[in-house]
Every structure is written in structure tokens, then in C-alpha cells.
Design a protein around this motif. Structure first.
Motif, PDB file in Angstrom:
ATOM      1  N   VAL A 177      -8.804  -4.880  -1.096  1.00  0.00           N
ATOM      2  CA  VAL A 177      -7.372  -4.848  -0.760  1.00  0.00           C
ATOM      3  C   VAL A 177      -6.656  -5.872  -1.627  1.00  0.00           C
ATOM      4  O   VAL A 177      -7.098  -7.018  -1.757  1.00  0.00           O
ATOM      5  N   ILE A 230      -4.901  -0.528  -1.626  1.00  0.00           N
ATOM      6  CA  ILE A 230      -6.316  -0.383  -1.312  1.00  0.00           C
ATOM      7  C   ILE A 230      -6.989   0.358  -2.452  1.00  0.00           C
ATOM      8  O   ILE A 230      -6.660   1.499  -2.747  1.00  0.00           O
ATOM      9  N   ARG A 231      -7.917  -0.316  -3.115  1.00  0.00           N
ATOM     10  CA  ARG A 231      -8.690   0.246  -4.232  1.00  0.00           C
ATOM     11  C   ARG A 231      -7.777   0.879  -5.276  1.00  0.00           C
ATOM     12  O   ARG A 231      -8.039   1.983  -5.764  1.00  0.00           O
ATOM     13  N   LYS A 245     -10.863   2.853   3.797  1.00  0.00           N
ATOM     14  CA  LYS A 245     -10.606   2.933   2.357  1.00  0.00           C
ATOM     15  C   LYS A 245     -10.833   4.357   1.870  1.00  0.00           C
ATOM     16  O   LYS A 245     -11.892   4.931   2.084  1.00  0.00           O
ATOM     17  N   GLY A 270      -5.323   5.100   2.152  1.00  0.00           N
ATOM     18  CA  GLY A 270      -6.122   4.437   3.169  1.00  0.00           C
ATOM     19  C   GLY A 270      -5.319   4.178   4.428  1.00  0.00           C
ATOM     20  O   GLY A 270      -4.133   4.527   4.516  1.00  0.00           O
TER      21      GLY A 270
END
Length: 747
Positions: A152, A161-162, A209, A223
Motif C-alpha cells: 500500500v 494498492i499495488r 489486494k 482493492g
């Protein structure tokens, strides 16, 4: 029954003849029919009680005749109560079916399947931040807490997120925020409401995620973040938290020369009061009050907040409950938007416009927001229960004039978001779970940033959805999950957008403590009102694009989760995940030269792939604890002939922490956050804001020392201990080194 009566009852017990006693027995199961072991079954107001065995059975003997309220309770389930009358010599049977709740043991999560399930059965990546983690780091807002979760990244006040999100000027989010299972949605006017949470009454924070649209619809493209609040305790609890600190004066004389405030310590503080208790046999709840004052580390970045939250739970009958969560927040903020260049980063800048006044890099506002989340859950049978919930959010935001007085609401924003949902959970057979539901929401926003259309002052965007999910334990080792959701959004009076979002997950337990999983899912997100209709020259040149198309994604993930325990000597928990997501029509801001302004546009194609690994270590019964999380991102814009890095994404993310217990009730800890410099940013921003293209790697070290005796806890924190100057988003200097002392007292 009062304790005095109970005492007399106990004294009288040995004197009574055996035939006058009664016996109560039964079974406690969950609503899916699974026997529950370790459930406490007690006669309320007495010392009579028992715990269930492995088969969920209990037996309470030698009970004096009378009428009793029998209560069954266990961590992770809503307590259930029934009334029973026992005659002399009676042998009665009383069975219970407990409803899972969002308050579970730490190993149980709720976000991945919209129901409680053990973490080792979750077939997708999911991280958990506990209340203890939040308290140990002196955190008071959700965005600060998210900075410590692997994978995060915060870009200012936007969550990523990612790599799913970049920097979007506080408009739109690809991450859905839930509180106790209900979307915490703002009326498209003030970003994700990270501050609008009762931080001292949360049980944990779960971060799912990857695309979550098959369960949660639009907004969950990148996410889901779920905040799970606590239930009320059996005994009254009162807690006071006082926290104070200050930002260190700026080191560089050149920066000090432009702002006198940079030469002095800049204080901040927070006061929290909470009280939780049972009010009757069937009613209980808690109240949470917060006052926050922060003078800010930048000129024109002060903020003040008053907040009150309450949660009530009422059990009108066995197998039924009503929960109401409501909060009211008043905020007064000086929002620092962009600096005046690298030589003067502590003052807001200005941008020449075609209007009568230049745009300015600060926005002073006063806002009032009300949240109401009622829910009713009923379990009519041992294998079936349903939940009906509603939600209402109201936001009134008013800009402040130069004297700090609120302007009329017509110059600001008035927004409403309202809706409801129905969810049915059914377990027709052991190892088989079915979840169905439907939801309807609508947003109505009137804002000076969203020009009205056809004389109608409110911009609106209603939406409806139905969803279903099937989970099957194929064998003792294999579990299969399939889900499908249908969403429909009305983006104009004559146009609806519809999407089907399927997902499939497979989980294989290779051996005890080791599971492998594979996940596939489609995601989508409908651009919000802010992205499609925002028009502004007052703070930044940006124009509307009502023709934005929905974003879509196709995501894949394979991973493993393992756990190793060697008694009290060592405990290891680790995860590894490889992920790949293809995006279509990704919405990103781009500069439009012909209009001399920014505009949200659709990128034809984008791809984000990478890997993530985490390791949690606990040694010698908790004497030493550590965490390591690393994320590698390959985020590409595939719109042009050659792939280019997606803007504002860091290729490497590293989160690590270490906590060591010391003598004399002391604990010492450190947290390190590292993010590599983004490979690409939008240089067009620098056309207007000096040095806006300047970025550096993020390298932040936090230190903490805790002393805990009985009900008193003192924590001393040093945030950004190396006094490292950096930016999380363009043209905004992150906080320098600051010190904080926190007192936590359980009365």
C-alpha cells in the motif's frame, strides 16, 4: 438477578434436595450448522454456566428452579440469548445458532468473501493491521495507518494498492473503503474520508489486494479496505487517550526566509474519550469522541476536527440483532495544494489563469459530515441468515474567506449518498456456502466545481447491483469459489452502463500450515461525478470530460501462504504472490494543450504486474517481533507504440518493522518505509507549478518507545527520525521529523 439474590441462592444450594434441581443441556452451532467448541453458555446473573465441548454440546446441572435468561457467546459470533423456565427436576434442552459477526479472532477475516472465514482459507492476498499495531504507532487517521501495510502506498491523501492508482488530484479512487461491511463513500466531493473513523474503537483493518468488483462492484477495481469496529464488552470500559507533539523547525535557512513559522516548533495534539458498556441484557454500545488540532508543517496547512461516533447493538430476540453506527464530524482545514517551488516549498504557489484572479495553491474550508449505518441481521434457521442494511452520508462543505469566515453553501458543496443492501447467507451442506445479495445507491451532489446542467443544481449517479457467490470444499484439501456480480449505473438521464464481473478462486492445502491459491477476476469502475464534471480555474486549471468511459480490468494471481510454529520459541507467517492485471480505458489526468488545462481521459491500455512477499516473525514468546514486506511493480502505459511507465508508480516498495521487549515494562520499536523514485511523472504539471517534476525516493524511519504498567500506557514516538525531506505527491513536502508523546489510560 441481582448478586445478593445470587449469593443467597448459592448458599442455599447445598441445603436443597437433589430432585428440586434442574438440568439444562443442548448444542451450540453456527448458522451453517457447524458445532462450535469453547462457547460460553451461562445463566445471566448467576454463576451457573458451562463451555461447549468439541461437538458443541454443553450441560449445566443442579440448577435451582426458576426462569432464566441463557446466554451463549464466543469470539467471532453475535451472542444469543433465550429465556427458559425450569421446574423442579426438569431436564430441558436448549440449542443455539450463533451468527458470525465482523468481530472475530485475529485469524478470522471477513473482506474476501463477505462472511467470516479463517485467514488460511482466503484464496487471495489479504493483509491485516490490528488495533495493537495502530495503538503502538500512535496513529489517529486511517491514511497514516495504511502507510504501514505492505503493498500500500499513499500519494498525498490518495491510496494506492499495488500500483492501481496514481495521482488524480483528489478525484476518483480505485480502492473501496468499507466500515463493518458497508461502503464508506463520500458524495464525490472531498476524496476518501480517511479521518471519518473512530480510530480507538476499531478492531482491525483488512486490506484486500486485487480487483474486488465481483463482490463489491465499482470502486473496488484496485482493492478493498475494510475497517472492522469493536463490539461492546461485558464489563464497562472507559479509555482516555491524550497525544501531543511538534514538528521540528526546518533546517534550511533559505526555506526559513520565506516563512517565519518554519523557525519554530509547530505543535499538534489529539484527545480521545471512549466509553463502552452493556446497557441491559439485550442492549449495549460505545461512544467515541475526538478532538484534533494540528498547526501543520507548512504555511496554510492547519486543521481542526471535532468528531463523535456511537455504535449500538440490540438483540430483540434469539438469532436477531440490530446494529446502528452513526458519526458526526466537523472539520476546518487549510488544505495546502501545491508549493511555490523548490526554493520556497513551505508556502503555497499561484498559477496565472485567464480569469480575474490567479489560481492559488491553498484552499481553506469548513465541513460537516454525518454518517448513519443501520443494519438488521436475522437467523431464522441453523443454516441460513440474512442482513438488511442502509447507509446515508451527508456532506456540507463551505469555503472560507480571507478573514476565515465561511462563505455561503452555494459557493461550496452539498452532497448526499444514500442506499441499502440485502445479503443472504446459506449453507445447504457442510463445506458449501452460498451468498446472494442486492444493493442500490445514489449520489446527489451540488458543487461550485460541478457546473449545473439544464438548470438542475444537483449532479446525480444512481446505481443498482445483484451478486452471488458459491464456495465449495471439493475435498479436505481443495476449495473452489465462483462469483458473479451485475452492476448498472445511470450516468445520464438517457444512458445506463452495465457490467458483469465474474471471479474464480481455487485454494489447495498442500500440508498443515501451507496453502496455495490461484485467483482470476474481472473488475470495472465507473468514473465518479468529480472526474466527469469538475471545472475549476480557482485552484488549478482543469476541465470536465462527461464522455469518460468506465475502466475495466482482468486480474490474475497465484500465491502461497505458510505458517510455521515451534512452540513459544518461534512463529513464522509468510506469503508470496505473483499478480498480473490488464487495464482498459484507465482514467488518468492529462494536460490538454488546446484548452491549456488538465482533463481526465481514458488510456487505451495499461498493465501492472509484479510480485509481493511478506514475512512476520515472532520469537521467544513475543520478546522479539519483526515484519518484512516487499513489493515489485512493473506498471506500464501501453497506449503508445512503445510501453512507458505508468505515472506516479514506484517500482520498489519496502515496509519493515521490529519490536523488542525490554525490562521494566518497556518496548522499543522501529518502522522503515522505502519507496523508489517513480519512473515517470506528468511533467505537464510543471508548466504551472515550479519544480513540480521533482521527486525523490521515500525513506522514512519511525522510532517508538512504550512503557506500560497496569492500565496506563505511555508511548514516545519519533516520526521521520532521520529528518528526511521528501514528497509523496508532486509539489507537496511531506512532514519533517516530529516528536509525539501519547498517554493511554483505561479507567
Amino acid at each position: 438477578m441481582r448478586y445478593s439474590s445470587l449469593l443467597l441462592l448459592l448458599i442455599a444450594l447445598p441445603l436443597r434436595a437433589q430432585p428440586e434441581r434442574a438440568t439444562l443441556e443442548g448444542t451450540v452451532r453456527d448458522v451453517y450448522g457447524t458445532p462450535l467448541a469453547g462457547v460460553n453458555v451461562v445463566l445471566v446473573g448467576t454463576l451457573y454456566g458451562a463451555a461447549t465441548d468439541a461437538a458443541g454440546r454443553y450441560l449445566i446441572a443442579n440448577i435451582p428452579p426458576g426462569t432464566y435468561t441463557v446466554r451463549a457467546s464466543a469470539v467471532g459470533y453475535v451472542p444469543a440469548e433465550q429465556t427458559v423456565t425450569l421446574t423442579p427436576g426438569a431436564h430441558r434442552r436448549l440449542d443455539f445458532a450463533l451468527v458470525p459477526t465482523v468481530i472475530e479472532a485475529p485469524e478470522v477475516v471477513v473482506t474476501a468473501a463477505r462472511r467470516a472465514q479463517p485467514l488460511e482459507q482466503v484464496p487471495i492476498s489479504l493483509s491485516v493491521l490490528s488495533l495493537a499495531d495502530v495503538t503502538a504507532r500512535g496513529l489517529f487517521t486511517l491514511d497514516d495507518a495504511l502507510r504501514y501495510i505492505p503493498g500500500v502506498q499513499m500519494t498525498g491523501n490518495q491510496v494506492n494498492i499495488r500500483g492501481s492508482s496514481g495521482f488524480t488530484y483528489n478525484a476518483g479512487s480505485r480502492v473501496l473503503l468499507l466500515i463493518d461491511g458497508f461502503p464508506m463513500l463520500s458524495p464525490d466531493a472531498d476524496g476518501v474520508p480517511f479521518e471519518l473513523l473512530p480510530i480507538a474503537q476499531i478492531d482491525r483493518i483488512e486490506v484486500l489486494k486485487g480487483p474486488g468488483s465481483a463482490l463489491y462492484g465499482s470502486g473496488a477495481l484496485g482493492g478493498v479496505i475494510q475497517v472492522v469496529t469493536r463490539d461492546f464488552p461485558e464489563q464497562p470500559e472507559t479509555e482516555v487517550r491524550l497525544s501531543g507533539g511538534a514538528y521540528e523547525p526546518v533546517r534550511h535557512e533559505e526555506w526559513r526566509a520565506h516563512w517565519e513559522g518554519a523557525r519554530h516548533w509547530r505543535p499538534f495534539g489529539t484527545a480521545i474519550f471512549t466509553h463502552a458498556r452493556r446497557l441491559s441484557d439485550r442492549l449495549g454500545g460505545w461512544i467515541h469522541l475526538t478532538y484534533l488540532r494540528d498547526t501543520g508543517h507548512l504555511n496554510f496547512s492547519e486543521r481542526t476536527m471535532l468528531q463523535g461516533y456511537t455504535k449500538l447493538r440490540w438483540q430483540p430476540a434469539a438469532g436477531a440483532r440490530v446494529v446502528v453506527l452513526s458519526g458526526l464530524t466537523w472539520r476546518r482545514n487549510d488544505s495546502f495544494l501545491y508549493w511555490n517551488g523548490l526554493r520556497d516549498p513551505l508556502n503555497p504557489g499561484s498559477i496565472p489563469t485567464t480569469g480575474a484572479r490567479d489560481a492559488v495553491g491553498a484552499n481553506d474550508t469548513q465541513s460537516l459530515q454525518w454518517t448513519l449505518l443501520p443494519a438488521f441481521t436475522h437467523a431464522p434457521g441453523h443454516s441460513f441468515f440474512y442482513t438488511i442494511g442502509g447507509r446515508l452520508y451527508v456532506l456540507a462543505l463551505r469555503p472560507l474567506d480571507e478573514q476565515g469566515r465561511p462563505k455561503p453553501l452555494s459557493k461550496g458543496t452539498l452532497g448526499f449518498r444514500y442506499g441499502g443492501q440485502l445479503q443472504l447467507d446459506w449453507q445447504p451442506a457442510e463445506g458449501r456456502y452460498l451468498t446472494f445479495g442486492a444493493s442500490a445507491d445514489a449520489v446527489a451532489t451540488r458543487s461550485s466545481f460541478f457546473p449545473s446542467e439544464d438548470g438542475h443544481p444537483f449532479r446525480s449517479q444512481p446505481e443498482v447491483a445483484v451478486f452471488g457467490q458459491w464456495e465449495e470444499a471439493l475435498t479436505a484439501r481443495w476449495r473452489l469459489t465462483g462469483g458473479l456480480r451485475f452492476d448498472a449505473y445511470q450516468i445520464r438521464a438517457d444512458r445506463w452502463i452495465t457490467r458483469l464481473s465474474p471471479r474464480t478462486n481455487v485454494l489447495f492445502q498442500a500440508r498443515p500450515g501451507l496453502t496455495l491459491h490461484a485467483a482470476f477476476g474481472l473488475g470495472f469502475r465507473v468514473p465518479g461525478v468529480a472526474e466527469r464534471y469538475i471545472e475549476n480555474q480557482e485552484f488549478f486549471p482543469i476541465v470536465a470530460n462527461p464522455d469518460l468511459r468506465p475502466e475495466t480490468s482482468t486480474g490474475y494471481e497465484v500465491g502461497l501462504r505458510y505458517r510455521y510454529r515451534a512452540g513459544l520459541l518461534a512463529e513464522l507467517n509468510g506469503t508470496l504472490a505473483l499478480f498480473w492485471t490488464d487495464y482498459r480505458d484507465l482514467v488518468e489526468p492529462r494536460f490538454q494543450a488546446e484548452r491549456l488545462a488538465f482533463q481526465f481521459v481514458n488510456l487505451t491500455r495499461a498493465r501492472i504486474r509484479g510480485l509481493e512477499t511478506t514475512l512476520d516473525v515472532r520469537l521467544l514468546g513475543g520478546w522479539l517481533e519483526g515484519m518484512l514486506g516487499y513489493t515489485l511493480l512493473d506498471a506500464k502505459d501501453l497506449t503508445g507504440p512503445e510501453p512507458l511507465p505508468l505515472s506516479f508508480r514506484s517500482r520498489h516498495l519496502l515496509k519493515t518493522s521490529l519490536t523488542m521487549m525490554l525490562p521494566s515494562h518497556l518496548a522499543l520499536g522501529a518502522d522503515l518505509r522505502v519507496a523508489s523514485r517513480p519512473e515517470r511523472i506528468d511533467t505537464e504539471f510543471a508548466r504551472f507549478v515550479p519544480d513540480a517534476e521533482v521527486t525523490v525516493p521515500v525513506r522514512v524511519l519511525d522510532l517508538r518507545l512504550r512503557w506500560q504498567v497496569s492500565s496506563l500506557t505511555l508511548t514516545f514516538l519519533v516520526k521521520n527520525a532521520l529528518d528526511y525531506y521528501y514528497v509523496e505527491r508532486p509539489a507537496l513536502l511531506a512532514p519533517p521529523r516530529h516528536f509525539q508523546l501519547q498517554l493511554q489510560w483505561h479507567l
